[in-house]
Scaffold this active site. Sequence first.
Site, PDB file in Angstrom:
ATOM      1  N   HIS A 265      -0.068  -8.014   7.269  1.00 15.26           N
ATOM      2  CA  HIS A 265       1.315  -8.199   7.736  1.00 15.26           C
ATOM      3  C   HIS A 265       1.668  -9.687   7.529  1.00 15.26           C
ATOM      4  CE1 HIS A 265       4.931  -7.442   9.888  1.00 15.26           C
ATOM      5  NE2 HIS A 265       4.485  -7.238  11.115  1.00 15.26           N
ATOM      6  N   HIS A 306       3.716  -3.015  -0.565  1.00 14.80           N
ATOM      7  CA  HIS A 306       4.439  -2.875   0.697  1.00 14.80           C
ATOM      8  C   HIS A 306       4.485  -1.406   1.069  1.00 14.80           C
ATOM      9  CE1 HIS A 306       7.564  -3.266   3.737  1.00 14.80           C
ATOM     10  NE2 HIS A 306       7.206  -4.530   3.793  1.00 14.80           N
ATOM     11  N   ASP A 363       5.924 -12.473   1.034  1.00 20.77           N
ATOM     12  CA  ASP A 363       4.921 -13.508   1.264  1.00 20.77           C
ATOM     13  C   ASP A 363       4.409 -14.154  -0.012  1.00 20.77           C
ATOM     14  OD1 ASP A 363       4.847 -13.351   4.048  1.00 20.77           O
ATOM     15  OD2 ASP A 363       3.699 -11.499   3.932  1.00 20.77           O
TER      16      ASP A 363
HETATM   17  N1  CMC Z   1      -3.848  -5.123  -4.251  1.00 15.83           N
HETATM   18  C1  CMC Z   1      -4.512  -4.085  -4.835  1.00 15.83           C
HETATM   19  N2  CMC Z   1      -4.284  -2.788  -4.558  1.00 15.83           N
HETATM   20  C2  CMC Z   1      -3.345  -2.513  -3.652  1.00 15.83           C
HETATM   21  C3  CMC Z   1      -2.613  -3.523  -2.991  1.00 15.83           C
HETATM   22  C4  CMC Z   1      -2.902  -4.867  -3.325  1.00 15.83           C
HETATM   23  N3  CMC Z   1      -2.230  -5.865  -2.718  1.00 15.83           N
HETATM   24  N4  CMC Z   1      -1.750  -2.959  -2.127  1.00 15.83           N
HETATM   25  C5  CMC Z   1      -1.929  -1.629  -2.229  1.00 15.83           C
HETATM   26  N5  CMC Z   1      -2.880  -1.361  -3.146  1.00 15.83           N
HETATM   27  C6  CMC Z   1      -3.301  -0.023  -3.599  1.00 15.83           C
HETATM   28  C7  CMC Z   1      -4.176   0.669  -2.557  1.00 15.83           C
HETATM   29  O1  CMC Z   1      -5.536   0.376  -2.732  1.00 15.83           O
HETATM   30  C8  CMC Z   1      -3.834   2.111  -2.800  1.00 15.83           C
HETATM   31  O2  CMC Z   1      -4.492   2.535  -3.943  1.00 15.83           O
HETATM   32  P1  CMC Z   1      -5.028   4.075  -4.052  1.00 15.83           P
HETATM   33  O3  CMC Z   1      -3.798   4.917  -3.980  1.00 15.83           O
HETATM   34  O4  CMC Z   1      -5.724   4.151  -5.364  1.00 15.83           O
HETATM   35  O5  CMC Z   1      -5.938   4.293  -2.881  1.00 15.83           O
HETATM   36  C9  CMC Z   1      -2.347   2.083  -3.143  1.00 15.83           C
HETATM   37  O6  CMC Z   1      -2.136   0.792  -3.711  1.00 15.83           O
HETATM   38  C10 CMC Z   1      -1.425   2.290  -1.953  1.00 15.83           C
HETATM   39  O7  CMC Z   1      -1.697   1.281  -0.995  1.00 15.83           O
HETATM   40  P2  CMC Z   1      -1.912   1.511   0.552  1.00 15.83           P
HETATM   41  O8  CMC Z   1      -2.917   0.544   1.059  1.00 15.83           O
HETATM   42  O9  CMC Z   1      -2.162   2.971   0.830  1.00 15.83           O
HETATM   43  O10 CMC Z   1      -0.454   1.149   1.069  1.00 15.83           O
HETATM   44  P3  CMC Z   1      -0.046   0.787   2.540  1.00 15.83           P
HETATM   45  O11 CMC Z   1       1.366   1.122   2.642  1.00 15.83           O
HETATM   46  O12 CMC Z   1      -0.975   1.425   3.528  1.00 15.83           O
HETATM   47  O13 CMC Z   1      -0.280  -0.807   2.639  1.00 15.83           O
HETATM   48  C11 CMC Z   1       0.104  -3.133   2.450  1.00 15.83           C
HETATM   49  C12 CMC Z   1       0.720  -1.733   2.412  1.00 15.83           C
HETATM   50  C13 CMC Z   1       1.209  -4.178   2.470  1.00 15.83           C
HETATM   51  C14 CMC Z   1      -0.732  -3.288   3.758  1.00 15.83           C
HETATM   52  C15 CMC Z   1      -0.815  -3.322   1.220  1.00 15.83           C
HETATM   53  O14 CMC Z   1      -0.037  -3.210   0.045  1.00 15.83           O
HETATM   54  C16 CMC Z   1      -1.538  -4.671   1.241  1.00 15.83           C
HETATM   55  O15 CMC Z   1      -2.587  -4.785   1.893  1.00 15.83           O
HETATM   56  N6  CMC Z   1      -0.999  -5.706   0.547  1.00 15.83           N
HETATM   57  C17 CMC Z   1      -1.561  -7.047   0.574  1.00 15.83           C
HETATM   58  C18 CMC Z   1      -1.191  -7.727   1.879  1.00 15.83           C
HETATM   59  C19 CMC Z   1       0.257  -8.190   1.907  1.00 15.83           C
HETATM   60  O16 CMC Z   1       0.755  -8.794   0.961  1.00 15.83           O
HETATM   61  N7  CMC Z   1       0.932  -7.929   3.064  1.00 15.83           N
HETATM   62  C20 CMC Z   1       2.303  -8.392   3.287  1.00 15.83           C
HETATM   63  C21 CMC Z   1       3.284  -7.257   3.398  1.00 15.83           C
HETATM   64  S1  CMC Z   1       4.978  -7.868   3.287  1.00 15.83           S
HETATM   65  C22 CMC Z   1       5.186  -8.853   4.679  1.00 15.83           C
HETATM   66  C23 CMC Z   1       5.321  -8.068   5.920  1.00 15.83           C
HETATM   67  O17 CMC Z   1       6.367  -7.395   6.079  1.00 15.83           O
HETATM   68  O18 CMC Z   1       4.405  -8.098   6.742  1.00 15.83           O
END
Ligand code: CMC
Length: 424
Positions: A265, A306, A363
């Site tokens: 987050h 996201h 971010d």
């Molecule tokens: N790098 C590599 N792979 C990724 C990433 C990433 N940053 N984000 C998602 N994926 C992959 C994930 O492994 C999954 O792959 P698969 O379908 O093969 O298992 C797929 O994409 C879907 O991701 P998810 O983790 O199921 O998606 P989510 O909605 O649960 O998570 C997230 C969203 C923001 C937590 C995640 O994208 C992440 O950890 N990003 C990096 C951290 C980040 O930049 N966070 C800031 C968010 S914006 C600011 C805010 O509002 O807080």
Amino acid sequence: MADKKAQLIIEGAAPIDLPVYSGTMGPDVVDVRGLTAEGVFTFDPGFMATSSCESKITYIDGEKGVLLHRGYPIDQLAEKADFLETCFLLLKGELPTDEEKAKFDSTIKNHTMVHEQLKTFFNGFRRDAHPMAIMCGVVGALSAFYHDSLDINDANHREISAIRLIAKMPTLAAMVYKYSMGQPMMYPRNELSYSENFLHMMFNTPCEEKPISPVLAKAMDRIFVLHADHEQNASTSTVRLAGSSGANPFACIAAGIAALWGPAHGGANEAVLRMLDEIGDVSNIEKFVAKAKDKDDPFKLMGFGHRVYKNFDPRAKVMKETCDEVLAELGINDPQLELAMKLEEIARNDPYFKERNLYPNVDFYSGIILKAIGIPTEMFTVIFATGRTPGWIAHWNEMISGPYKIGRPRQLYTGPTQRDYPSK
Ligand code: CMC
């Protein structure tokens, strides 16, 4: 009043009718509250498909990359409104008139100081404590200082708490920084704007008060605007959940700060710069992109992806423009910006990121701007918290102002069935 009806059919049982509601925009929602009486719960860990509340504050269309506050697009607010105007909009639902704006600005200015005794709290923390650890503590501690505004059922109390929180967050944030530096804490100055004042408290000292650069103050203000609210994200939902038990607003915002801290987050802005440091050079990008794609490696590209946006995060677009402006104004040729841009290009052309709709989020570029302004990496998430405060309060207030129930999810229990304690 239901707009449509859905039917749930569970094998072997009679169909269950469920009301379906339509909002002004966005997907329809199925009202599953009646299921409890039927002895059935829904299962949605991570709230992938659950509307936890009805809200009139912020709308996101993740497919199209749209973010609206009270109907106004974020790019228009970032260009035309300042942070306090955005706060007014989030809290009250409409943009202020000139007179309302002047009054709101002046009210905020009159509440920027914190109780003098609050300073003593800081001495209980190690100087190298993470600023977010101190923020969780001191924001929660505000409830011990402002007993006159803790009645959540009194609209005037809620209003003054909202003002106090928005006004005091930058003061507390700057105090945290000064404490870590071992420098005297600076008092706010009423002749300065919200963002100038924050930079003044961060970077000036009693020995030397330099004028605040208007370009940096504008960039700072825009960063606050871009973080002001974001619908029912993890920290806002935490604020609502804490508030649903009747907890006071200072305690609820402290809970929101804790939820924001994590790298998935708000902590991502700090994590992005650490990641860019780790990558070090354009020649290493391919290696790190491969790590991010490797399911056996916990590494993720920070600042990418996201839960809601499956398109460009509209905040990231404005952030990138602001980044260019700040670096040009300061004459900084930051190799990390070049690295970030190259990383973005490589990731966005990679099938893994394309297939999963992983775009840079808010971010990704904010850290580069904050670094150029001179804000240390550990403070980045504190800046996010300061900007997000009006959103948290607007959501808390919206909930408390209407009928609400304590948030109490249920579970799919998979533990042991009942058994007797063994006789000895
Ligand atoms: N790098 C590599 N792979 C990724 C990433 C990433 N940053 N984000 C998602 N994926 C992959 C994930 O492994 C999954 O792959 P698969 O379908 O093969 O298992 C797929 O994409 C879907 O991701 P998810 O983790 O199921 O998606 P989510 O909605 O649960 O998570 C997230 C969203 C923001 C937590 C995640 O994208 C992440 O950890 N990003 C990096 C951290 C980040 O930049 N966070 C800031 C968010 S914006 C600011 C805010 O509002 O807080």
